[in-house]
Design a protein around this motif. Structure first.
Motif, PDB file in Angstrom:
ATOM      1  N   HIS A 100      40.950  37.253  40.719  1.00 13.40           N
ATOM      2  CA  HIS A 100      40.430  38.296  41.339  1.00 13.40           C
ATOM      3  C   HIS A 100      39.522  39.258  40.493  1.00 13.40           C
ATOM      4  O   HIS A 100      39.218  38.603  39.363  1.00 13.40           O
ATOM      5  CB  HIS A 100      41.864  39.595  41.430  1.00 13.40           C
ATOM      6  CG  HIS A 100      42.642  39.523  40.115  1.00 13.40           C
ATOM      7  ND1 HIS A 100      43.989  38.944  39.913  1.00 13.40           N
ATOM      8  CD2 HIS A 100      42.131  39.894  38.672  1.00 13.40           C
ATOM      9  CE1 HIS A 100      44.219  39.147  38.699  1.00 13.40           C
ATOM     10  NE2 HIS A 100      43.364  39.738  38.166  1.00 13.40           N
ATOM     11  N   ILE A 128      41.134  43.585  41.827  1.00 11.84           N
ATOM     12  CA  ILE A 128      40.598  43.858  43.144  1.00 11.84           C
ATOM     13  C   ILE A 128      39.951  42.608  43.852  1.00 11.84           C
ATOM     14  O   ILE A 128      39.847  41.766  43.222  1.00 11.84           O
ATOM     15  CB  ILE A 128      39.432  44.935  43.194  1.00 11.84           C
ATOM     16  CG1 ILE A 128      38.031  44.315  42.554  1.00 11.84           C
ATOM     17  CG2 ILE A 128      39.593  46.260  42.929  1.00 11.84           C
ATOM     18  CD1 ILE A 128      36.821  45.070  42.868  1.00 11.84           C
ATOM     19  N   THR A 129      40.306  42.526  44.947  1.00 12.64           N
ATOM     20  CA  THR A 129      39.791  41.367  45.874  1.00 12.64           C
ATOM     21  C   THR A 129      38.830  41.786  47.068  1.00 12.64           C
ATOM     22  O   THR A 129      38.485  43.046  47.145  1.00 12.64           O
ATOM     23  CB  THR A 129      41.044  41.019  46.613  1.00 12.64           C
ATOM     24  OG1 THR A 129      41.377  41.726  47.720  1.00 12.64           O
ATOM     25  CG2 THR A 129      42.316  40.546  45.555  1.00 12.64           C
ATOM     26  N   GLN A 157      39.427  45.119  48.865  1.00  8.32           N
ATOM     27  CA  GLN A 157      39.182  46.478  48.510  1.00  8.32           C
ATOM     28  C   GLN A 157      37.602  46.607  49.160  1.00  8.32           C
ATOM     29  O   GLN A 157      37.089  47.760  48.994  1.00  8.32           O
ATOM     30  CB  GLN A 157      39.281  46.700  47.085  1.00  8.32           C
ATOM     31  CG  GLN A 157      40.675  46.807  46.587  1.00  8.32           C
ATOM     32  CD  GLN A 157      41.617  45.609  46.944  1.00  8.32           C
ATOM     33  OE1 GLN A 157      41.242  44.464  46.784  1.00  8.32           O
ATOM     34  NE2 GLN A 157      42.804  45.939  47.355  1.00  8.32           N
ATOM     35  N   VAL A 158      36.893  45.432  49.251  1.00  5.78           N
ATOM     36  CA  VAL A 158      35.433  45.609  49.463  1.00  5.78           C
ATOM     37  C   VAL A 158      35.266  46.019  50.858  1.00  5.78           C
ATOM     38  O   VAL A 158      34.700  47.043  51.325  1.00  5.78           O
ATOM     39  CB  VAL A 158      34.744  44.313  49.472  1.00  5.78           C
ATOM     40  CG1 VAL A 158      33.140  44.578  49.797  1.00  5.78           C
ATOM     41  CG2 VAL A 158      34.943  43.716  48.104  1.00  5.78           C
ATOM     42  N   VAL A 201      31.917  47.833  43.696  1.00  6.00           N
ATOM     43  CA  VAL A 201      33.089  47.015  44.427  1.00  6.00           C
ATOM     44  C   VAL A 201      32.439  45.778  44.748  1.00  6.00           C
ATOM     45  O   VAL A 201      33.050  44.741  44.587  1.00  6.00           O
ATOM     46  CB  VAL A 201      33.701  47.971  45.630  1.00  6.00           C
ATOM     47  CG1 VAL A 201      34.746  47.111  46.185  1.00  6.00           C
ATOM     48  CG2 VAL A 201      34.335  49.377  45.104  1.00  6.00           C
ATOM     49  N   GLU A 202      31.456  45.969  45.516  1.00 11.63           N
ATOM     50  CA  GLU A 202      30.788  44.503  46.051  1.00 11.63           C
ATOM     51  C   GLU A 202      30.552  43.658  45.026  1.00 11.63           C
ATOM     52  O   GLU A 202      30.567  42.363  45.215  1.00 11.63           O
ATOM     53  CB  GLU A 202      29.785  44.992  46.880  1.00 11.63           C
ATOM     54  CG  GLU A 202      28.672  44.106  47.264  1.00 11.63           C
ATOM     55  CD  GLU A 202      27.501  44.641  48.112  1.00 11.63           C
ATOM     56  OE1 GLU A 202      27.465  45.722  48.649  1.00 11.63           O
ATOM     57  OE2 GLU A 202      26.403  44.110  47.979  1.00 11.63           O
ATOM     58  N   ALA A 246      34.260  42.075  43.324  1.00  6.66           N
ATOM     59  CA  ALA A 246      35.478  41.840  43.900  1.00  6.66           C
ATOM     60  C   ALA A 246      35.696  40.347  43.678  1.00  6.66           C
ATOM     61  O   ALA A 246      36.998  39.850  43.786  1.00  6.66           O
ATOM     62  CB  ALA A 246      35.466  42.220  45.140  1.00  6.66           C
ATOM     63  N   CYS A 247      34.614  39.428  43.701  1.00  2.82           N
ATOM     64  CA  CYS A 247      34.836  37.998  44.237  1.00  2.82           C
ATOM     65  C   CYS A 247      34.098  37.150  42.882  1.00  2.82           C
ATOM     66  O   CYS A 247      32.999  37.089  42.874  1.00  2.82           O
ATOM     67  CB  CYS A 247      34.048  37.347  45.387  1.00  2.82           C
ATOM     68  SG  CYS A 247      34.912  38.362  46.727  1.00  2.82           S
ATOM     69  N   THR A 281      48.001  40.161  43.317  1.00  2.00           N
ATOM     70  CA  THR A 281      47.124  39.159  43.832  1.00  2.00           C
ATOM     71  C   THR A 281      47.520  37.917  43.765  1.00  2.00           C
ATOM     72  O   THR A 281      48.611  37.610  42.931  1.00  2.00           O
ATOM     73  CB  THR A 281      45.772  39.315  43.220  1.00  2.00           C
ATOM     74  OG1 THR A 281      46.016  38.974  41.483  1.00  2.00           O
ATOM     75  CG2 THR A 281      44.996  40.581  42.809  1.00  2.00           C
TER      76      THR A 281
END
Ligand SMILES: CC(C)(O)[C@@H](O)C(=O)O
Ligand SMILES: [Mg+2]
Length: 561
Positions: A159, A167-168, A171-172, A192-193, A196-197, A322
């Protein structure tokens, strides 16, 4: 259901057909050209199949894992033969016309594994899979081919962290809704973008990939514990190597997928999905896998499993944790152990040759004090994460996702959209209000075609704060990251004349998980005479071919007879 015919099993190796005797000299010439010598050619030829691609994180580590599988196969006395097939990444395609390719890819992947393994008479196989459709496709191919084989999931992504919170990608998607509603600014959406990953691996909640990875284990096609290992965990390499060795053990012992894919295995899989409030896609995919395995499974069986199985894992999207936190809490073994203690799963054969219960006994103990998985007596929710509904809007059945919601009944006025895009725009400009039942139709398997996931819409509703005040029904499906009062897989679908096609704006719709109905008091019969099937959206190519062949979502949306 027509059970698939048993696969013929001749004595000796399947690959003898391409490599033994004077007639086969041309085939041997080809194999020599690949770098094999006579000794390697004489050994069992074991397929290492993977869905590697660098378009997204989901399948990014599979080529490296394939090399480990190949080493395991060699160490166990076989010769690895590698090939790859495609993957379509929902996280990228979501909300675009490209998403129509997603479910269709499941059939293409299963078909291409069948053709490559049968086409070269290979003796056994290891399938490495990463994202949503590649996982059921792996199981479908194993069941269809019934050659000794193992499936291994490449693993969850780690996460990300924002403001100290995991976040994952979920959330995006929700941030897009919040941004559309003016609740967050560009900078926040960008943060966020960006975060997240963080690297390789499939989407990191109990979304479709992680749900289906657990399904593979529950079905017995992956040794317990190996799918829990995250994509970037160095231990994944050893897991891959082990799967290579295991394929040879299966071949030696004559252990094949259809001997593992028993009715009990499917019952266990349904219970695991219910207990983890997993993706509703599991219903579609398990029906399809059962179809390939010749196991009688119906959509109604999922209701029984969900009613009997409480939610015992607190996982995103409905819950807090997560996939990585789940693994740290003991992973699949922790859930299976609790379900077993409550008599909710059964012992069943697995690919290791040991029964599931023996595998649970051999797994590391559940870490004390972990917050993610609870005993059944202290469940998070009294029943599992989905319900199967019927009624005059879905005579063949549809799925209500119960993850993340406490409401069991919703009554409201229909707001009808002919496509996901139309609906998404309406949400983003604030035209959807509390009390609406958003209807998105012509998104079914044939009508879409390809039964897109409505994550962009459900996440946008959540992001605007409407998640628990608006219901949604569709003949499309949902991402594992979707939640809210959402009903999908409505069958028959609109394009094939299902009653959802007859709804109009303002019709009263009741969705009731207690009475298990999705219905309207609108006079649908009177409208039937005015209805004619919509023209196909695609008339040429793979999508058009699929639209002609695909069956009802209530039967798994399969294309094989
Ligand atoms: C993009 C996601 C979250 O992977 C979705 O496609 C799913 O089905 O879970
Ligand atoms: Mg998906």
């Amino acid at each position: 259901m027509n059970a698939p015919p048993p696969r013929p099993k001749a004595p000796g190796l399947r690959s003898d057909a391409i490599k033994t005797g004077p007639d086969r000299a041309p085939a041997r010439a080809m194999l020599y050209a690949t770098g094999l010598d006579a000794a390697a050619i004489a050994k069992p030829l074991v397929a290492v199949v993977h869905t590697w691609s660098n378009i997204s994180p989901c399948n990014l580590n599979l080529r490296d894992l394939a090399a480990e599988v190949a080493d395991g196969i060699r160490a166990a006395g076989g010769t690895p033969v590698e090939f790859n097939t495609i993957a379509v990444t929902d996280g990228i395609a979501m909300g675009t016309p490209g998403m129509r390719a997603s479910l269709i890819s499941r059939e293409l992947i299963a078909d291409s594994i069948e053709l490559a393994v049968d086409g070269h008479c290979l003796d056994a196989m290891v399938v490495l899979c990463g994202c949503d459709k590649t996982i059921p496709a792996a199981a479908m191919a194993l069941a269809r081919l019934d050659v000794p084989g193992v499936a291994l999931y490449g693993g969850s992504i780690a996460h990300g962290t924002l403001d100290g919170t995991p976040i994952t990608v979920q959330q995006v998607f929700e941030a897009v809704g919040a941004h559309g509603a003016g609740r967050i600014d560009d900078a926040r959406l960008g943060a966020v973008e960006q975060r997240a990953c963080p690297g390789a691996g499939a989407c990191g909640g109990q979304f479709t990939a992680n749900t289906m990875a657990m399904v593979l284990t529950a079905l017995g096609l992956t040794p317990l514990g190996l799918n829990d290992i995250a994509a970037t965990d160095p231990a994944k390499r050893a897991a891959a190597r082990r799967c290579g060795e295991l394929a040879l053990e299966c071949l030696r012992d004559g252990r094949t997928p259809r001997g593992i894919l028993s009715p009990a295995a499917f019952r266990n899989a349904m219970r695991i999905v219910a207990a983890t409030a997993g993706s509703t896609n599991a219903v579609l995919h398990l029906l399809a896998i059962a179809h390939e395995a010749g196991v009688a499974l119906t959509i109604e069986d999922f209701e029984g499993a969900s009613v009997q199985t409480p939610v015992i894992a607190d996982l995103m999207p409905g819950g807090r944790y997560t996939a990585i936190e789940m693994t740290a809490a003991g992973g699949m073994a922790a859930v299976a152990r609790e379900l077993r203690a409550a008599g909710l799963i059964e012992d069943a054969p697995t690919v290791t040759g040991r029964g599931l219960f023996e595998e649970i006994d051999a797994a590391p103990p559940t870490p004390p004090g972990q917050p993610v998985v609870r005993p059944v007596a202290q469940a998070f929710k009294p029943r599992g994460g989905y319900s199967i509904l019927y009624g005059n809007l879905s005579p063949e059945g549809c799925i209500l996702k119960l993850a993340g919601i406490d409401t069991l009944r919703f009554e409201g006025r229909a707001r009808v959209f002919e496509s996901e895009e139309d609906c998404f725009r309406a949400v983003q400009v604030g035209r959807i209000e509390a009390g609406d039942v958003v209807v998105i139709r012509n998104e079914g398997p044939a009508g879409g075609p390809g039964m897109r996931e409505m994550l962009a819409v459900t996440a946008a509703l959540v992001g605007r704060g409407l998640g628990d005040r608006v219901a949604l029904m569709t003949d499309g499906r949902f991402s594992g990251a979707s939640y809210g009062f959402v009903v999908g897989h409505v069958a028959p679908e609109a394009a094939r004349g299902g009653p959802i096609a007859l709804l109009r704006d303002g019709d009263r719709i009741v969705i009731d998980a207690v009475r298990r109905v999705v219905e309207t008091d609108a006079d649908l019969a009177a409208r039937r005479a005015d209805w004619s099937p919509p023209p196909p959206k695609v008339v040429h190519g793979a999508l058009a071919k699929y639209a002609r062949l695909v069956g009802s979502a209530a039967l798994g949306a399969v294309t094989t007879g």
